[in-house]
Scaffold this active site. Sequence first.
Site, PDB file in Angstrom:
ATOM      1  N   HIS A  54       9.563  21.294   0.156  1.00  0.00           N
ATOM      2  CA  HIS A  54       9.724  20.632   1.459  1.00  0.00           C
ATOM      3  C   HIS A  54       8.600  19.642   1.665  1.00  0.00           C
ATOM      4  O   HIS A  54       7.669  19.581   0.868  1.00  0.00           O
ATOM      5  CB  HIS A  54       9.822  21.650   2.606  1.00  0.00           C
ATOM      6  CG  HIS A  54       8.588  22.454   2.865  1.00  0.00           C
ATOM      7  ND1 HIS A  54       8.093  23.382   1.983  1.00  0.00           N
ATOM      8  CD2 HIS A  54       7.737  22.476   3.925  1.00  0.00           C
ATOM      9  CE1 HIS A  54       7.011  23.945   2.485  1.00  0.00           C
ATOM     10  NE2 HIS A  54       6.763  23.414   3.664  1.00  0.00           N
ATOM     11  N   HIS A  56       6.082  19.096   3.807  1.00  0.00           N
ATOM     12  CA  HIS A  56       4.752  19.292   4.413  1.00  0.00           C
ATOM     13  C   HIS A  56       3.639  18.856   3.451  1.00  0.00           C
ATOM     14  O   HIS A  56       3.752  19.048   2.242  1.00  0.00           O
ATOM     15  CB  HIS A  56       4.561  20.751   4.836  1.00  0.00           C
ATOM     16  CG  HIS A  56       5.283  21.083   6.111  1.00  0.00           C
ATOM     17  ND1 HIS A  56       5.616  22.375   6.456  1.00  0.00           N
ATOM     18  CD2 HIS A  56       5.718  20.282   7.119  1.00  0.00           C
ATOM     19  CE1 HIS A  56       6.241  22.353   7.632  1.00  0.00           C
ATOM     20  NE2 HIS A  56       6.314  21.105   8.054  1.00  0.00           N
ATOM     21  N   ASP A  58       0.807  19.994   2.709  1.00  0.00           N
ATOM     22  CA  ASP A  58       0.188  20.984   1.826  1.00  0.00           C
ATOM     23  C   ASP A  58       1.143  21.400   0.694  1.00  0.00           C
ATOM     24  O   ASP A  58       0.894  22.383  -0.011  1.00  0.00           O
ATOM     25  CB  ASP A  58      -0.301  22.212   2.605  1.00  0.00           C
ATOM     26  CG  ASP A  58       0.810  22.978   3.281  1.00  0.00           C
ATOM     27  OD1 ASP A  58       1.723  22.344   3.847  1.00  0.00           O
ATOM     28  OD2 ASP A  58       0.781  24.224   3.252  1.00  0.00           O
ATOM     29  N   HIS A  59       2.227  20.627   0.518  1.00  0.00           N
ATOM     30  CA  HIS A  59       3.169  20.862  -0.583  1.00  0.00           C
ATOM     31  C   HIS A  59       3.427  19.592  -1.403  1.00  0.00           C
ATOM     32  O   HIS A  59       3.845  19.681  -2.549  1.00  0.00           O
ATOM     33  CB  HIS A  59       4.494  21.430  -0.049  1.00  0.00           C
ATOM     34  CG  HIS A  59       4.294  22.762   0.627  1.00  0.00           C
ATOM     35  ND1 HIS A  59       4.646  23.954   0.048  1.00  0.00           N
ATOM     36  CD2 HIS A  59       3.716  23.067   1.809  1.00  0.00           C
ATOM     37  CE1 HIS A  59       4.297  24.952   0.865  1.00  0.00           C
ATOM     38  NE2 HIS A  59       3.733  24.439   1.937  1.00  0.00           N
ATOM     39  N   HIS A 113      12.357  26.746   8.127  1.00  0.00           N
ATOM     40  CA  HIS A 113      10.957  26.331   8.257  1.00  0.00           C
ATOM     41  C   HIS A 113      10.938  24.825   8.528  1.00  0.00           C
ATOM     42  O   HIS A 113      10.274  24.356   9.462  1.00  0.00           O
ATOM     43  CB  HIS A 113      10.206  26.682   6.977  1.00  0.00           C
ATOM     44  CG  HIS A 113       8.781  26.226   6.923  1.00  0.00           C
ATOM     45  ND1 HIS A 113       7.806  26.705   7.762  1.00  0.00           N
ATOM     46  CD2 HIS A 113       8.161  25.314   6.122  1.00  0.00           C
ATOM     47  CE1 HIS A 113       6.652  26.107   7.486  1.00  0.00           C
ATOM     48  NE2 HIS A 113       6.838  25.264   6.500  1.00  0.00           N
ATOM     49  N   ASP A 137       7.746  27.778   1.719  1.00  0.00           N
ATOM     50  CA  ASP A 137       7.322  28.461   2.937  1.00  0.00           C
ATOM     51  C   ASP A 137       8.506  29.145   3.628  1.00  0.00           C
ATOM     52  O   ASP A 137       8.566  29.204   4.858  1.00  0.00           O
ATOM     53  CB  ASP A 137       6.686  27.460   3.920  1.00  0.00           C
ATOM     54  CG  ASP A 137       5.328  26.966   3.455  1.00  0.00           C
ATOM     55  OD1 ASP A 137       4.826  27.450   2.429  1.00  0.00           O
ATOM     56  OD2 ASP A 137       4.766  26.070   4.124  1.00  0.00           O
ATOM     57  N   HIS A 175       1.893  30.448  -0.177  1.00  0.00           N
ATOM     58  CA  HIS A 175       0.650  30.790   0.522  1.00  0.00           C
ATOM     59  C   HIS A 175       0.258  32.252   0.302  1.00  0.00           C
ATOM     60  O   HIS A 175       1.115  33.112   0.155  1.00  0.00           O
ATOM     61  CB  HIS A 175       0.793  30.574   2.044  1.00  0.00           C
ATOM     62  CG  HIS A 175       0.915  29.145   2.448  1.00  0.00           C
ATOM     63  ND1 HIS A 175      -0.187  28.360   2.733  1.00  0.00           N
ATOM     64  CD2 HIS A 175       1.999  28.353   2.611  1.00  0.00           C
ATOM     65  CE1 HIS A 175       0.226  27.137   3.067  1.00  0.00           C
ATOM     66  NE2 HIS A 175       1.547  27.106   3.001  1.00  0.00           N
TER      67      HIS A 175
END
Length: 257
Positions: A54, A56, A58-59, A113, A137, A175
Amino acid sequence: MQIHRLPVLSDNYVFLLHDSETNTAAVVDPAVAGPVLEKLEALGAKLTAIFNTHHHSDHVGGNRKLLKAFPAAVVYGGAEDQGRIPGQQHYLNEGDRVEFGDRQAQIFFIPGHTRGHIAYYFAPASDGEPGELFCGDTIFAGGCGRLFEGTPAQMVESIGKLRQLPDNTRVWCAHEYTLSNLKFAVTVEPANQDLRTRFTQVQAARQRDEATVPSLLGLEKQTNPFLRWDQPTVMAAMEQGDAVRSFGKLRGKKDLF
Ligand code: ZN
Ligand code: FE
């Protein structure tokens, strides 16, 4: 296919898939590029694919830098994430397949999410081997992702798809949230012995600074309340007779926990 787990940022995991036969690699959700480039260098491997779950940061935060170093690498992501994933070239939908080395991953469309979230599932290479699920996530060890762009009904449908995979599937979530997830889980199902045992084991593992990812899907089905929203124990704890409302209340309580 070997899978290397790279801990980055405060609690993210990036997964590097290595095919030693061809000495090629793929990376799942590169939050940052540095540690990925170091690992590729250590392996002497060439990056051929970036698999994003996805959009985000942090991905996908490492996509551009990785593409600079490996311009021929192909960037995959969900069709609904078009315009949100740096360098994306392939727009994947439910049931699509992607190749890496001698393996193939099946795509699950799992909004909740985010509205474009997908998972990559590599079926077992042979009998007795585990399957590999990269679910970003959506499912976490002992928990699930927050509903930023989706509804409880969507997340129930998404996790419901993943819950049908074999128990012997390794869950590579993005995570290290397991300990705090299980702290919440035991408040939901205090009488679940498998959950209590897992909680104790995870507390010890985290004290030793060990990773708790990957977990096994069978264990998630037994101990993760977000895969158990429709169990009588969980529905009773949520005081709900409707399974989707039970999930929604569970997620709402976790947001405030
Ligand atoms: Zn996310
Ligand atoms: Fe994340």
